[in-house]
Design a protein around this motif. Structure first.
Motif, mmCIF file in Angstrom:
data_model
loop_
_atom_site.group_PDB
_atom_site.id
_atom_site.type_symbol
_atom_site.label_atom_id
_atom_site.label_comp_id
_atom_site.label_asym_id
_atom_site.label_seq_id
_atom_site.Cartn_x
_atom_site.Cartn_y
_atom_site.Cartn_z
ATOM 1 N N LEU A 13 0.825 -1.210 0.000
ATOM 2 C CA LEU A 13 0.000 0.000 0.000
ATOM 3 C C LEU A 13 0.857 1.257 0.000
ATOM 4 O O LEU A 13 0.537 2.238 -0.674
ATOM 5 N N THR A 14 1.961 1.225 0.750
ATOM 6 C CA THR A 14 2.870 2.370 0.763
ATOM 7 C C THR A 14 3.452 2.596 -0.622
ATOM 8 O O THR A 14 3.506 3.728 -1.116
ATOM 9 N N CYS A 15 3.877 1.528 -1.257
ATOM 10 C CA CYS A 15 4.419 1.614 -2.614
ATOM 11 C C CYS A 15 3.377 2.204 -3.563
ATOM 12 O O CYS A 15 3.685 3.086 -4.377
ATOM 13 N N ALA A 16 2.152 1.745 -3.463
ATOM 14 C CA ALA A 16 1.084 2.232 -4.334
ATOM 15 C C ALA A 16 0.845 3.726 -4.141
ATOM 16 O O ALA A 16 0.676 4.466 -5.122
ATOM 17 N N VAL A 17 0.847 4.189 -2.907
ATOM 18 C CA VAL A 17 0.618 5.613 -2.629
ATOM 19 C C VAL A 17 1.754 6.457 -3.217
ATOM 20 O O VAL A 17 1.514 7.476 -3.877
ATOM 21 N N VAL A 18 2.984 6.033 -2.990
ATOM 22 C CA VAL A 18 4.135 6.796 -3.493
ATOM 23 C C VAL A 18 4.116 6.855 -5.020
ATOM 24 O O VAL A 18 4.330 7.913 -5.616
ATOM 25 N N LEU A 19 3.867 5.728 -5.653
ATOM 26 C CA LEU A 19 3.821 5.713 -7.119
ATOM 27 C C LEU A 19 2.667 6.562 -7.663
ATOM 28 O O LEU A 19 2.836 7.319 -8.617
ATOM 29 N N ALA A 20 1.495 6.429 -7.047
ATOM 30 C CA ALA A 20 0.340 7.209 -7.499
ATOM 31 C C ALA A 20 0.594 8.707 -7.327
ATOM 32 O O ALA A 20 0.182 9.509 -8.174
ATOM 33 N N ASP A 21 1.273 9.088 -6.249
ATOM 34 C CA ASP A 21 1.624 10.499 -6.049
ATOM 35 C C ASP A 21 2.512 11.029 -7.167
ATOM 36 O O ASP A 21 2.547 12.226 -7.423
ATOM 37 N N ARG A 22 3.227 10.136 -7.827
ATOM 38 C CA ARG A 22 4.116 10.527 -8.925
ATOM 39 C C ARG A 22 3.446 10.373 -10.295
ATOM 40 O O ARG A 22 4.095 10.442 -11.318
ATOM 41 N N GLY A 23 2.135 10.133 -10.280
ATOM 42 C CA GLY A 23 1.379 10.072 -11.520
ATOM 43 C C GLY A 23 1.403 8.727 -12.220
ATOM 44 O O GLY A 23 0.970 8.617 -13.360
ATOM 45 N N ILE A 24 1.885 7.711 -11.543
ATOM 46 C CA ILE A 24 1.940 6.371 -12.124
ATOM 47 C C ILE A 24 0.634 5.650 -11.804
ATOM 48 O O ILE A 24 0.161 5.668 -10.674
ATOM 49 N N ARG A 25 0.052 5.013 -12.810
ATOM 50 C CA ARG A 25 -1.195 4.268 -12.610
ATOM 51 C C ARG A 25 -0.855 2.929 -11.962
ATOM 52 O O ARG A 25 -0.024 2.182 -12.470
ATOM 53 N N VAL A 26 -1.515 2.633 -10.841
ATOM 54 C CA VAL A 26 -1.172 1.472 -10.020
ATOM 55 C C VAL A 26 -2.399 0.603 -9.776
ATOM 56 O O VAL A 26 -3.497 1.116 -9.566
ATOM 57 N N ALA A 27 -2.185 -0.710 -9.794
ATOM 58 C CA ALA A 27 -3.205 -1.666 -9.360
ATOM 59 C C ALA A 27 -2.588 -2.497 -8.240
ATOM 60 O O ALA A 27 -1.443 -2.936 -8.338
ATOM 61 N N VAL A 28 -3.333 -2.671 -7.158
ATOM 62 C CA VAL A 28 -2.879 -3.500 -6.043
ATOM 63 C C VAL A 28 -3.719 -4.771 -6.035
ATOM 64 O O VAL A 28 -4.951 -4.714 -5.990
ATOM 65 N N LEU A 29 -3.054 -5.919 -6.087
ATOM 66 C CA LEU A 29 -3.741 -7.208 -6.039
ATOM 67 C C LEU A 29 -3.540 -7.819 -4.660
ATOM 68 O O LEU A 29 -2.410 -7.946 -4.187
ATOM 69 N N GLU A 30 -4.638 -8.190 -4.014
ATOM 70 C CA GLU A 30 -4.590 -8.787 -2.669
ATOM 71 C C GLU A 30 -5.497 -9.999 -2.645
ATOM 72 O O GLU A 30 -6.640 -9.921 -3.080
ATOM 73 N N VAL A 31 -5.001 -11.103 -2.105
ATOM 74 C CA VAL A 31 -5.768 -12.340 -2.069
ATOM 75 C C VAL A 31 -6.850 -12.318 -0.964
ATOM 76 O O VAL A 31 -7.894 -12.933 -1.106
ATOM 77 N N ASP A 32 -6.580 -11.595 0.136
ATOM 78 C CA ASP A 32 -7.553 -11.537 1.231
ATOM 79 C C ASP A 32 -8.682 -10.569 0.909
ATOM 80 O O ASP A 32 -8.576 -9.747 0.003
ATOM 81 N N ARG A 33 -9.736 -10.637 1.706
ATOM 82 C CA ARG A 33 -10.890 -9.759 1.509
ATOM 83 C C ARG A 33 -10.659 -8.352 2.044
ATOM 84 O O ARG A 33 -11.448 -7.456 1.813
ATOM 85 N N ARG A 34 -9.574 -8.163 2.795
ATOM 86 C CA ARG A 34 -9.271 -6.843 3.352
ATOM 87 C C ARG A 34 -7.802 -6.513 3.096
ATOM 88 O O ARG A 34 -6.980 -7.406 2.918
ATOM 89 N N LEU A 35 -7.510 -5.234 3.116
ATOM 90 C CA LEU A 35 -6.140 -4.768 2.958
ATOM 91 C C LEU A 35 -5.483 -4.616 4.322
ATOM 92 O O LEU A 35 -6.156 -4.587 5.345
#
Length: 90
Positions: A13-35
């Motif tokens: 999630l931290t990686c996704a936030v940092v990348l998204a802040d830099r304008g990179i389109r991100v998808a996070v895949l998680e096997v569980d029902r919650r993050l």
């Protein structure tokens, strides 16, 4: 999608936030029902107290975690959780 992150735990999630802040389109895949990975909370059925597991010391010992919480607008939630634990009777 520019980047796919496998795992919705704290690191993913931290990686996704940092990348998204830099304008990179991100998808996070998680096997569980919650993050959140190992970080989670629940109410103990016997004592009715909150039980928090996961990276507990991140709130007090790691300024990078505090910065991330501030960035997400959730820093006050972490502070409230710490105050709750400190002020609860033993």
């Amino acid at each position: 999608m520019d980047v796919v992150i496998i795992g919705g735990g704290l690191a993913g999630l931290t990686c996704a936030v940092v990348l998204a802040d830099r304008g990179i389109r991100v998808a996070v895949l998680e096997v569980d029902r919650r993050l959140g990975g190992r970080a989670q909370s629940w109410i103990d059925a016997t004592t009715n107290d909150p039980v928090h597991i996961g990276p507990h010391i991140l709130l007090s010992a790691y300024p990078n975690m505090r910065s991330l919480l501030r960035r997400l607008g959730t820093e006050e939630i972490g502070r409230a959780s710490c105050r709750e634990r400190v002020s609860s009777p033993v």
